[in-house]
Design a protein around this motif. Structure first.
Motif, PDB file in Angstrom:
ATOM      1  N   ALA A 141      14.068   2.787  -3.918  1.00 31.87           N
ATOM      2  CA  ALA A 141      13.837   3.456  -2.635  1.00 31.87           C
ATOM      3  C   ALA A 141      12.744   2.767  -1.825  1.00 31.87           C
ATOM      4  O   ALA A 141      12.908   2.521  -0.628  1.00 31.87           O
ATOM      5  N   MET A 142      11.635   2.442  -2.475  1.00 32.64           N
ATOM      6  CA  MET A 142      10.496   1.876  -1.737  1.00 32.64           C
ATOM      7  C   MET A 142      10.763   0.451  -1.257  1.00 32.64           C
ATOM      8  O   MET A 142      10.338   0.071  -0.161  1.00 32.64           O
ATOM      9  N   MET A 143      11.437  -0.327  -2.066  1.00 32.69           N
ATOM     10  CA  MET A 143      11.715  -1.712  -1.643  1.00 32.69           C
ATOM     11  C   MET A 143      12.602  -1.698  -0.397  1.00 32.69           C
ATOM     12  O   MET A 143      12.423  -2.510   0.511  1.00 32.69           O
ATOM     13  N   TYR A 164       0.848  -1.203   0.000  1.00 33.18           N
ATOM     14  CA  TYR A 164       0.000   0.000   0.000  1.00 33.18           C
ATOM     15  C   TYR A 164       0.875   1.241   0.000  1.00 33.18           C
ATOM     16  O   TYR A 164       1.718   1.405   0.895  1.00 33.18           O
ATOM     17  N   ASP A 165       0.682   2.108  -0.971  1.00 35.47           N
ATOM     18  CA  ASP A 165       1.405   3.388  -0.998  1.00 35.47           C
ATOM     19  C   ASP A 165       0.539   4.421  -1.703  1.00 35.47           C
ATOM     20  O   ASP A 165       0.599   4.588  -2.924  1.00 35.47           O
ATOM     21  N   ASN A 166      -0.258   5.114  -0.900  1.00 37.50           N
ATOM     22  CA  ASN A 166      -1.175   6.108  -1.458  1.00 37.50           C
ATOM     23  C   ASN A 166      -1.226   7.345  -0.557  1.00 37.50           C
ATOM     24  O   ASN A 166      -1.463   7.202   0.647  1.00 37.50           O
ATOM     25  N   PRO A 167      -1.038   8.535  -1.157  1.00 36.59           N
ATOM     26  CA  PRO A 167      -0.631   8.747  -2.544  1.00 36.59           C
ATOM     27  C   PRO A 167       0.784   8.221  -2.786  1.00 36.59           C
ATOM     28  O   PRO A 167       1.563   8.088  -1.848  1.00 36.59           O
ATOM     29  N   LYS A 168       1.085   7.963  -4.055  1.00 37.84           N
ATOM     30  CA  LYS A 168       2.406   7.429  -4.408  1.00 37.84           C
ATOM     31  C   LYS A 168       3.512   8.303  -3.812  1.00 37.84           C
ATOM     32  O   LYS A 168       3.504   9.522  -4.006  1.00 37.84           O
ATOM     33  N   SER A 169       4.407   7.684  -3.065  1.00 43.98           N
ATOM     34  CA  SER A 169       5.461   8.435  -2.374  1.00 43.98           C
ATOM     35  C   SER A 169       6.427   9.079  -3.359  1.00 43.98           C
ATOM     36  O   SER A 169       6.746   8.512  -4.399  1.00 43.98           O
ATOM     37  N   ASN A 170       6.887  10.288  -2.964  1.00 42.77           N
ATOM     38  CA  ASN A 170       7.916  10.986  -3.730  1.00 42.77           C
ATOM     39  C   ASN A 170       9.254  10.631  -3.135  1.00 42.77           C
ATOM     40  O   ASN A 170       9.637  11.179  -2.116  1.00 42.77           O
ATOM     41  N   VAL A 171       9.944   9.701  -3.740  1.00 44.54           N
ATOM     42  CA  VAL A 171      11.170   9.193  -3.119  1.00 44.54           C
ATOM     43  C   VAL A 171      12.394   9.398  -3.996  1.00 44.54           C
ATOM     44  O   VAL A 171      13.435   8.821  -3.741  1.00 44.54           O
TER      45      VAL A 171
END
Ligand code: U5F
Ligand code: U5F
Length: 120
Positions: free
Chosen positions: A27-29, A13-20
């Motif tokens: 970055a997200m993994m 779950y990532d909402n809103p899509k993260s600014n990474v």
């Protein structure tokens, strides 16, 4: 300790899509702890409201699919991260694929998602 539903949210779950920054997947993994002890091979992040994902577990937003899985009634915005190959140990390099796809998930008896199967 982390429940199966909390684990689902952390992994999917990532909402809103993260600014990474430059590489969303790399970055997200890492941020969601999916690179330890080894790089998780495939992982999808859903960019939709939590309630809309929960609704896939009921008739409101989902329907039965094969093997007790459920499929969403509408396409969701999903980013799927795929490990590029090379070393399976961190640092992990991913490529991303973002599109609108139907999600296939498993829910527990409290109608919470506990497993992401695929997006189609
Ligand atoms: C993830 C995804 C896709 C997992 C396809 C299956 C697959 N996937 N998007 O422990 O059950 O079975 O990597 O060990 O995840 O069969 O971590 O969702 O996101 O290689 O408990 O699943 O198994 O993962 O809570 O389009 O790939 O990959 P586990 P492992 P493997 P987890 P979850 C999705 C599948 O998490 O479970
Ligand atoms: C986890 C996550 C994320 C749990 C965000 C609750 C959060 N989490 N990934 O704000 O707009 O009403 O206040 O419960 O939903 O406490 O997030 O419908 O794994 O931060 O606006 O709903 O949020 O929920 O998508 O990207 O989720 O998160 P809201 P609540 P929050 P939203 P929607 C986070 C917590 O770690 O364990």
């Amino acid at each position: 300790c982390e429940t199966a539903y909390q684990k689902f949210l952390r992994q999917h779950y990532d909402n809103p899509k993260s600014n990474v920054g430059r590489n969303y997947c790399n970055a997200m993994m890492q941020r969601r702890e999916l690179t330890k002890p080894t790089c998780k091979d495939v992982n999808s992040f859903i960019h939709e409201k939590k309630q809309d994902i929960l609704d896939v577990c009921t008739d409101k937003g989902g329907k039965a699919y094969k093997d007790g899985l459920r499929v969403s009634l509408k396409p969701f915005s999903v980013t799927t991260c795929k490990h590029k190959g090379g070393s399976t140990r961190p640092p992990c390099e991913y490529k991303e694929n973002k599109s609108e796809r139907y999600i296939v998930i498993r829910c527990n008896n409290r109608n919470e998602p506990v497993h992401f199967d695929e997006s189609i």
